[in-house]
Motif scaffolding. Structure first.
Motif, PDB file in Angstrom:
ATOM      1  N   PHE A 331      25.258 -45.383 -74.173  1.00 12.19           N
ATOM      2  CA  PHE A 331      25.595 -43.917 -74.351  1.00 12.19           C
ATOM      3  C   PHE A 331      25.092 -43.419 -75.847  1.00 12.19           C
ATOM      4  O   PHE A 331      24.783 -41.866 -76.543  1.00 12.19           O
ATOM      5  N   ARG A 332      23.865 -44.077 -76.791  1.00 10.24           N
ATOM      6  CA  ARG A 332      23.146 -43.815 -77.761  1.00 10.24           C
ATOM      7  C   ARG A 332      22.107 -43.147 -77.527  1.00 10.24           C
ATOM      8  O   ARG A 332      21.510 -41.991 -77.684  1.00 10.24           O
ATOM      9  N   MET A 333      20.927 -44.072 -76.350  1.00  8.37           N
ATOM     10  CA  MET A 333      19.627 -43.347 -76.221  1.00  8.37           C
ATOM     11  C   MET A 333      19.664 -42.541 -75.050  1.00  8.37           C
ATOM     12  O   MET A 333      19.371 -41.097 -74.699  1.00  8.37           O
ATOM     13  N   ASN A 334      20.492 -42.901 -73.494  1.00  7.91           N
ATOM     14  CA  ASN A 334      20.547 -42.426 -72.645  1.00  7.91           C
ATOM     15  C   ASN A 334      21.840 -42.651 -71.595  1.00  7.91           C
ATOM     16  O   ASN A 334      21.794 -42.643 -71.107  1.00  7.91           O
ATOM     17  N   SER A 335      22.737 -40.912 -72.128  1.00  8.54           N
ATOM     18  CA  SER A 335      24.299 -41.490 -71.926  1.00  8.54           C
ATOM     19  C   SER A 335      24.603 -41.287 -70.200  1.00  8.54           C
ATOM     20  O   SER A 335      23.449 -40.063 -70.577  1.00  8.54           O
ATOM     21  N   ASN A 336      24.691 -41.948 -69.919  1.00 10.77           N
ATOM     22  CA  ASN A 336      26.059 -41.714 -68.411  1.00 10.77           C
ATOM     23  C   ASN A 336      26.977 -42.364 -67.783  1.00 10.77           C
ATOM     24  O   ASN A 336      26.560 -43.368 -67.230  1.00 10.77           O
ATOM     25  N   PRO A 337      28.538 -42.098 -68.202  1.00  9.39           N
ATOM     26  CA  PRO A 337      29.001 -42.985 -68.608  1.00  9.39           C
ATOM     27  C   PRO A 337      29.621 -42.734 -66.746  1.00  9.39           C
ATOM     28  O   PRO A 337      29.824 -41.680 -65.768  1.00  9.39           O
ATOM     29  N   ARG A 338      30.247 -44.021 -66.226  1.00  5.66           N
ATOM     30  CA  ARG A 338      31.001 -44.284 -65.010  1.00  5.66           C
ATOM     31  C   ARG A 338      32.433 -44.128 -65.689  1.00  5.66           C
ATOM     32  O   ARG A 338      33.218 -44.821 -66.254  1.00  5.66           O
ATOM     33  N   GLN A 339      32.761 -43.149 -64.263  1.00  7.99           N
ATOM     34  CA  GLN A 339      34.143 -43.093 -64.493  1.00  7.99           C
ATOM     35  C   GLN A 339      34.904 -43.657 -63.391  1.00  7.99           C
ATOM     36  O   GLN A 339      34.037 -43.429 -62.711  1.00  7.99           O
ATOM     37  N   THR A 340      35.730 -44.874 -63.398  1.00  6.56           N
ATOM     38  CA  THR A 340      36.109 -45.151 -62.163  1.00  6.56           C
ATOM     39  C   THR A 340      37.808 -45.767 -61.870  1.00  6.56           C
ATOM     40  O   THR A 340      38.636 -45.644 -63.180  1.00  6.56           O
ATOM     41  N   ILE A 341      37.684 -45.259 -60.775  1.00  8.86           N
ATOM     42  CA  ILE A 341      39.790 -45.079 -59.978  1.00  8.86           C
ATOM     43  C   ILE A 341      40.220 -45.999 -59.272  1.00  8.86           C
ATOM     44  O   ILE A 341      38.835 -45.601 -57.837  1.00  8.86           O
ATOM     45  N   THR A 342      40.680 -46.940 -59.297  1.00  8.42           N
ATOM     46  CA  THR A 342      41.584 -48.341 -57.959  1.00  8.42           C
ATOM     47  C   THR A 342      42.824 -47.996 -58.004  1.00  8.42           C
ATOM     48  O   THR A 342      43.164 -49.366 -58.727  1.00  8.42           O
ATOM     49  N   PRO A 343      42.830 -47.267 -57.390  1.00 11.70           N
ATOM     50  CA  PRO A 343      44.462 -47.016 -56.748  1.00 11.70           C
ATOM     51  C   PRO A 343      44.603 -48.034 -55.910  1.00 11.70           C
ATOM     52  O   PRO A 343      43.668 -48.816 -55.007  1.00 11.70           O
ATOM     53  N   MET A 344      45.581 -49.724 -55.636  1.00  9.71           N
ATOM     54  CA  MET A 344      45.445 -50.466 -54.743  1.00  9.71           C
ATOM     55  C   MET A 344      47.572 -50.887 -54.559  1.00  9.71           C
ATOM     56  O   MET A 344      47.943 -50.593 -56.136  1.00  9.71           O
ATOM     57  N   PHE A 345      47.352 -51.628 -53.311  1.00 11.13           N
ATOM     58  CA  PHE A 345      48.680 -51.893 -52.656  1.00 11.13           C
ATOM     59  C   PHE A 345      48.813 -53.042 -52.256  1.00 11.13           C
ATOM     60  O   PHE A 345      47.508 -53.654 -51.484  1.00 11.13           O
ATOM     61  N   ILE A 357      47.637 -59.836 -49.142  1.00  7.23           N
ATOM     62  CA  ILE A 357      46.741 -58.330 -48.328  1.00  7.23           C
ATOM     63  C   ILE A 357      47.365 -57.188 -49.854  1.00  7.23           C
ATOM     64  O   ILE A 357      47.763 -56.929 -50.126  1.00  7.23           O
ATOM     65  N   GLN A 358      45.916 -56.632 -49.599  1.00  5.31           N
ATOM     66  CA  GLN A 358      45.771 -55.520 -50.715  1.00  5.31           C
ATOM     67  C   GLN A 358      44.785 -54.526 -50.054  1.00  5.31           C
ATOM     68  O   GLN A 358      43.858 -54.808 -49.603  1.00  5.31           O
ATOM     69  N   LEU A 359      45.449 -53.815 -50.422  1.00  6.98           N
ATOM     70  CA  LEU A 359      44.951 -51.922 -49.539  1.00  6.98           C
ATOM     71  C   LEU A 359      44.273 -51.252 -50.650  1.00  6.98           C
ATOM     72  O   LEU A 359      45.712 -51.464 -52.020  1.00  6.98           O
ATOM     73  N   GLY A 360      42.626 -50.176 -50.784  1.00  9.81           N
ATOM     74  CA  GLY A 360      42.831 -49.922 -51.823  1.00  9.81           C
ATOM     75  C   GLY A 360      41.529 -48.750 -51.798  1.00  9.81           C
ATOM     76  O   GLY A 360      40.811 -48.833 -50.740  1.00  9.81           O
ATOM     77  N   VAL A 361      41.532 -47.878 -52.609  1.00  4.12           N
ATOM     78  CA  VAL A 361      40.103 -47.260 -52.658  1.00  4.12           C
ATOM     79  C   VAL A 361      39.618 -46.985 -53.797  1.00  4.12           C
ATOM     80  O   VAL A 361      40.229 -46.713 -55.354  1.00  4.12           O
ATOM     81  N   GLN A 362      38.355 -47.295 -54.084  1.00  8.71           N
ATOM     82  CA  GLN A 362      37.407 -47.317 -55.520  1.00  8.71           C
ATOM     83  C   GLN A 362      37.259 -45.715 -55.131  1.00  8.71           C
ATOM     84  O   GLN A 362      35.386 -45.669 -54.952  1.00  8.71           O
ATOM     85  N   PHE A 363      37.361 -45.374 -56.916  1.00  8.46           N
ATOM     86  CA  PHE A 363      36.706 -43.550 -56.822  1.00  8.46           C
ATOM     87  C   PHE A 363      35.112 -44.176 -57.858  1.00  8.46           C
ATOM     88  O   PHE A 363      36.155 -44.702 -59.202  1.00  8.46           O
ATOM     89  N   ASP A 364      34.733 -43.561 -57.442  1.00  8.87           N
ATOM     90  CA  ASP A 364      33.579 -44.132 -58.523  1.00  8.87           C
ATOM     91  C   ASP A 364      32.661 -42.688 -59.004  1.00  8.87           C
ATOM     92  O   ASP A 364      31.897 -42.009 -57.874  1.00  8.87           O
ATOM     93  N   ARG A 365      32.682 -42.168 -60.352  1.00  7.82           N
ATOM     94  CA  ARG A 365      31.675 -40.794 -60.893  1.00  7.82           C
ATOM     95  C   ARG A 365      30.733 -41.005 -62.136  1.00  7.82           C
ATOM     96  O   ARG A 365      31.442 -41.479 -62.746  1.00  7.82           O
ATOM     97  N   TYR A 366      29.694 -40.180 -61.599  1.00  9.45           N
ATOM     98  CA  TYR A 366      28.381 -39.936 -62.993  1.00  9.45           C
ATOM     99  C   TYR A 366      28.531 -39.128 -63.126  1.00  9.45           C
ATOM    100  O   TYR A 366      28.538 -37.505 -62.930  1.00  9.45           O
ATOM    101  N   LYS A 367      28.020 -38.920 -64.839  1.00  7.32           N
ATOM    102  CA  LYS A 367      27.644 -37.785 -65.390  1.00  7.32           C
ATOM    103  C   LYS A 367      26.466 -37.153 -64.401  1.00  7.32           C
ATOM    104  O   LYS A 367      26.785 -35.847 -64.412  1.00  7.32           O
TER     105      LYS A 367
END
Length: 389
Positions: A331-345, A357-367
């Motif tokens: 984050f100090r030299m070359n910031s590119n944060p990753r945000q992840t949301i993972t809803p699971m049932f 048994i688990q069902l879910g979706v993983q959403f990844d987003r980069y700046k």
């Protein structure tokens, strides 16, 4: 960040450990003078306990040109669905005396990869003086956050958090080789747990340390509310990697609220920051600065998990969770944060996560998205089954 000299830190750690050891042994010697119960004299050693975990997944990538591992392919060549064997763990725990146990944990599913630095996960000896002091030596998971305190088979989400994985590469979490002192105390009316660890810091199954430096870490946990099972954890570490000083800091909060005998809410919040010395050492020596703290990693996650106990003969409980993660590896030299949301049932068919048994979706987003790398937006659908025995 200013540091004390490493010799002073090492001396302080040794003095503290010896002081705790001395007090624990004195108290323990008093306890051993009491007459033993007849059933304790009849216990035969060693006592063996065998456990295991099977975990498999089906993954479907829902983003164009991004494979199931999150890697972008501009030519569309990636695999967007996959059956995956994640874990086939076998653990053997041998209680060889009243105070001594030896634990071995292997993940046989790792044979599908190059097993040179894989497969063997835990391999340690633990000696317990009393609840206030125990020593662990070998390959184990040093305490440096919430996730080290429970195994993969009872994780409330899909997998370990992104920050746990990254801090494992840095030598603070995951399986490391070294020594640790742990214990439980009572500070007035406040339950208190501690861990002091010294590790090589270069991962599991290594023949030698890759340099002369070591990484020193501590974890302190304060139980502030028994009613709501509210705990506060403080984590800190210093070390030396290739003659450069590194550090790590973290704080975590956890709570388990029982609304009634059936409904409960488990919440975890954790934040960490550390020197990203792996990234620093990957830069050509003539291009990188003298201070590795120019390369810093920062992350946090929040994980609420709602559970309902059904207690039917064919269905024990169901769970709903949604983990939010933020991670920036530089984050100090070359910031590119990753945000992840993972809803699971999840559906639990046997108690204590014996089968689910688990069902879910993983959403990844980069700046900033970078083509043909893993720094690319991604949506991943997951079906996961597991059984622990």
């Amino acid at each position: 960040m200013a540091f004390f000299s490493f010799k002073k830190k090492s001396l302080l750690l040794c003095i503290l450990t010896c002081w705790i050891s001395a007090n624990a042994q004195i108290q323990d010697s008093i306890q051993t003078q009491a007459p033993k119960h007849p059933e304790e004299n009849n216990v035969k050693y060693p006592q063996l306990q065998i456990k295991g975990l099977f975990q498999a997944r089906y993954l479907v990538g829902m983003s164009k040109d991004v494979d199931v591992n999150g890697l972008h392919h501009s030519d569309g060549s990636g695999t967007d669905n996959n059956f995956m064997l994640k874990y086939m763990r076998v653990q053997v725990r041998a209680q060889i005396s009243k105070r001594t146990e030896v634990v071995v944990l292997a993940n046989l599913a790792d044979f599908k990869n190059d097993p040179k630095s894989r497969v063997l996960e835990n391999a340690y000896l633990k000696y317990t003086f009393n609840p206030k002091l125990a020593f662990t030596v070998g390959q184990f998971r040093p305490w440096f956050g919430i996730e080290e305190t429970y195994p993969i088979d009872i994780i409330k989400s899909l997998d370990w958090s992104n920050q746990y994985t990254e801090f494992g590469k840095l030598g603070w979490t995951s399986f490391q080789i070294g020594i640790s002192a742990t214990g439980q105390l009572q500070l007035g009316e406040i339950p208190f747990q501690y861990a002091l660890s010294v590790v090589n810091g270069n991962g599991k199954n290594q023949i030698n340390d890759n340099d002369n430096g070591k990484q020193y870490s501590t974890r302190l946990v304060f139980g502030l509310s028994q009613k709501y099972n509210f705990n506060v954890g403080l984590n800190g570490g210093i070390g030396e990697v290739f003659s450069k000083k590194v550090y790590a800091l973290g704080v975590d909060l956890s709570s388990l609220i029982h609304f009634d005998p059936r409904w409960s809410l488990d919440m975890q919040l954790e934040a960490k920051q550390a020197t990203n010395h792996v990234l620093y050492n990957s830069i050509a020596p003539e291009l990188r600065p003298d201070n590795p703290d120019q390369y810093l990693i920062r992350g946090m996650y929040f994980l609420p998990n709602l559970r309902y106990e059904i207690n039917h003969k064919n269905l024990s409980a169901f769970e709903l969770s949604c983990r939010y993660e933020y991670l920036d590896t530089n984050f100090r030299m070359n910031s590119n944060p990753r945000q992840t949301i993972t809803p699971m049932f999840g559906l639990e068919f046997l108690k204590n996560y014996g089968a689910r048994i688990q069902l879910g979706v993983q959403f990844d987003r980069y700046k900033h998205q970078v083509e043909n790398t893993s720094q690319f937006n991604n949506n991943l659908f997951i079906v996961q089954v597991q059984s622990r025995f």
